[in-house]
Design a protein around this motif. Structure first.
Motif: not given
Length: 381
Positions: A279-299
Motif C-alpha cells: 500500500s505504501v513504503v516509506v524509504l529511509a530517506d523519507g520518500r514515500t512510494i504508493r502502490a501502483t498495481t491494480a486490476s484491469s478488469g480483464d481476466r
C-alpha cells in the motif's frame, strides 16, 4: 486485532478504564462533561459548586488535548459538554447577580440533557469500538527484538519505473530472539519506525479498504511486544530463518503478532515491503512510494499482471535471503553476525505473497519449506 491482555505502552493513550483506551486528559474530559451535565439537576445549593468544579476539570483537560492532539472519539464528548453548559451556566450567572437559583423548565431541560448524555456516551463507546490495538504476549522462552533495514539490489532494475538507473529496493523488518527486556522498556512502534510513518501506513491501508482514515487513528498509536535493537539472545545458538511476503496492498508489519511469536520461539523472521505493490513504503530517506498495481478488469490480462508481480516478489524474497547470508557472515560488528542459520530457511506469504512464496521455493533451492496462506498460484506451474 481486538484488544487482549494488559495494555501496551501507547503514545499518550493508556487503558485507564478497563476496556477503554483513553488517556488521562480524555478521562478527565469525560468526567467533567458528565459533572456538567448533572450539575443543573442538583439541589439549588450544590448547582454552582458542581458547575464550577466540572469546569475546573473539563477546561484544563480540553486545553491539554488541544495541544497534544484531540482524537475524534473525544469530539462528541466536548460537543455534549458545550451543549450541557447552556443548561448549567445560567444557574451560576443568576447566583452571581443575586437572583434566586431555580431549575430550567423541565420540558426543554430534560430532552436537552438526554441529548447531551447521548453525545457524551458516544465518546467511550467509540473508543471501545475503535481501540488502540494491543498485541498478545509471546509464549516462547525468548524476548523479541526488531529492526528495519533497507537493501538495494544493484543487479536488478526497478521494473515499475522507466528510469534505467533505478534499482530494486526493498524495506525489510527483522524480528529475532532477544534477551528479556524489563517491563518499562519502550516497545516498538507498530506499522512504522516512527509515529509519522505509522500514520502514513494506516491512512494508506484505510484508503485501500475504502474507510475514512480517522476511523483507524488509534492504530498508529499501538506498540508491539518487540524492543527495537534489543541485544540478541545469549547462548550463541543460531536462528533458523523465515521470510514473509504480505498480500497485494499489504505491508511488512501486517503479521507482527505472528512474527513476534515465532521470534520468541527461536526464529528470525524477515518481512518485506514490496515497493509499488505494498500500500505504501516509506524509504529511509523519507520518500514515500504508493502502490501502483491494480486490476484491469480483464481476466486474462489480470492473470498476466499477477504472474509478473509474483515474479518480482519471488525475486525480492531470494534477494533478501542472500542479504541475510551476507549479514550472517559480515565482517562488521553487527549483533546478528554469526547467529543466523540461513541453511535452514522457510519462505511464507499471504495471498499474492503466498503465490510469491511458492515461486521463490520453486526457483531457489535454499528454501527448505514454504507456507502459502490463501495464495492462488501464479506464473509457471
Amino acid at each position: 486485532m481486538r484488544p487482549r491482555g494488559p495494555a501496551a505502552e501507547h503514545d499518550r493513550v493508556t487503558e485507564t478504564i478497563p476496556g477503554l483506551y483513553l488517556s488521562l486528559p480524555e478521562v478527565l474530559v469525560l468526567l467533567g462533561a458528565v459533572a456538567l451535565l448533572v450539575a443543573p439537576w442538583l439541589p439549588p445549593a450544590a448547582r454552582r459548586p458542581g458547575t464550577v468544579a466540572a469546569g475546573a476539570v473539563l477546561i484544563p483537560s480540553a486545553i491539554v488535548l488541544g495541544v497534544a492532539g484531540i482524537r475524534w472519539q473525544t469530539l462528541p464528548v466536548l460537543t455534549g459538554a458545550a451543549v450541557a453548559s447552556g443548561f448549567a451556566l445560567p444557574h451560576v450567572l443568576r447566583l452571581r447577580t443575586g437572583r434566586s437559583a431555580r431549575r430550567a423548565r423541565w420540558w426543554p431541560a430534560l430532552p436537552g440533557s438526554l441529548a447531551c448524555a447521548g453525545l457524551i456516551a458516544t465518546g467511550p463507546v467509540a473508543a471501545w469500538a475503535f481501540p488502540v490495538p494491543v498485541f498478545p504476549a509471546t509464549t516462547g522462552d525468548f524476548g523479541v527484538g526488531t529492526r528495519v533495514v533497507q537493501w538495494t539490489d544493484p543487479l536488478r532494475p526497478e521494473s515499475f519505473t522507466a528510469d534505467p538507473d533505478d534499482r530494486r529496493t526493498v524495506v525489510v523488518q527483522l524480528w529475532y530472539p532477544a534477551r528479556k527486556s524489563p517491563v518499562g522498556v519502550p516497545r516498538a512502534q507498530y506499522l512504522g519506525r516512527t509515529q509519522d510513518e505509522a500514520r502514513t501506513v494506516a491512512e494508506a491501508l484505510a484508503d485501500g479498504a475504502g474507510l475514512p482514515a480517522f476511523l483507524v487513528d488509534g492504530v498508529p498509536r499501538a506498540r508491539s511486544r518487540a524492543v527495537v535493537d534489543a541485544p540478541p539472545a545469549d547462548g550463541g545458538e543460531r536462528f533458523p530463518v523465515v521470510l514473509f511476503s504480505p498480500g497485494s496492498g499489504g505491508v511488512r508489519s501486517q503479521n507482527t503478532a505472528w512474527a513476534e511469536e515465532l521470534a520468541g520461539h527461536g526464529y528470525l523472521v524477515a518481512a518485506l515491503d514490496h515497493p509499488y505493490d505494498s500500500s505504501v513504503v516509506v524509504l529511509a530517506d523519507g520518500r514515500t512510494i504508493r502502490a501502483t498495481t491494480a486490476s484491469s478488469g480483464d481476466r486474462a490480462r489480470d492473470e498476466e499482471l499477477a504472474a509478473g508481480w509474483t515474479a518480482v516478489r519471488a525475486a525480492d524474497l531470494g534477494f533478501v535471503l542472500t542479504q541475510l547470508e551476507r549479514l550472517d557472515r559480515s565482517e562488521t560488528a553487527d549483533p546478528l553476525t554469526g547467529r543466523l542459520d540461513t541453511g535452514r530457511a522457510a519462505v511464507a506469504g499471504h495471498s499474492l505473497g503466498g503465490a510469491a512464496a511458492l515461486q521463490a521455493a520453486r526457483q531457489d533451492r535454499r528454501f527448505d519449506a514454504v507456507v502459502d496462506l490463501d495464495g492462488y498460484p501464479h506464473g509457471p506451474t
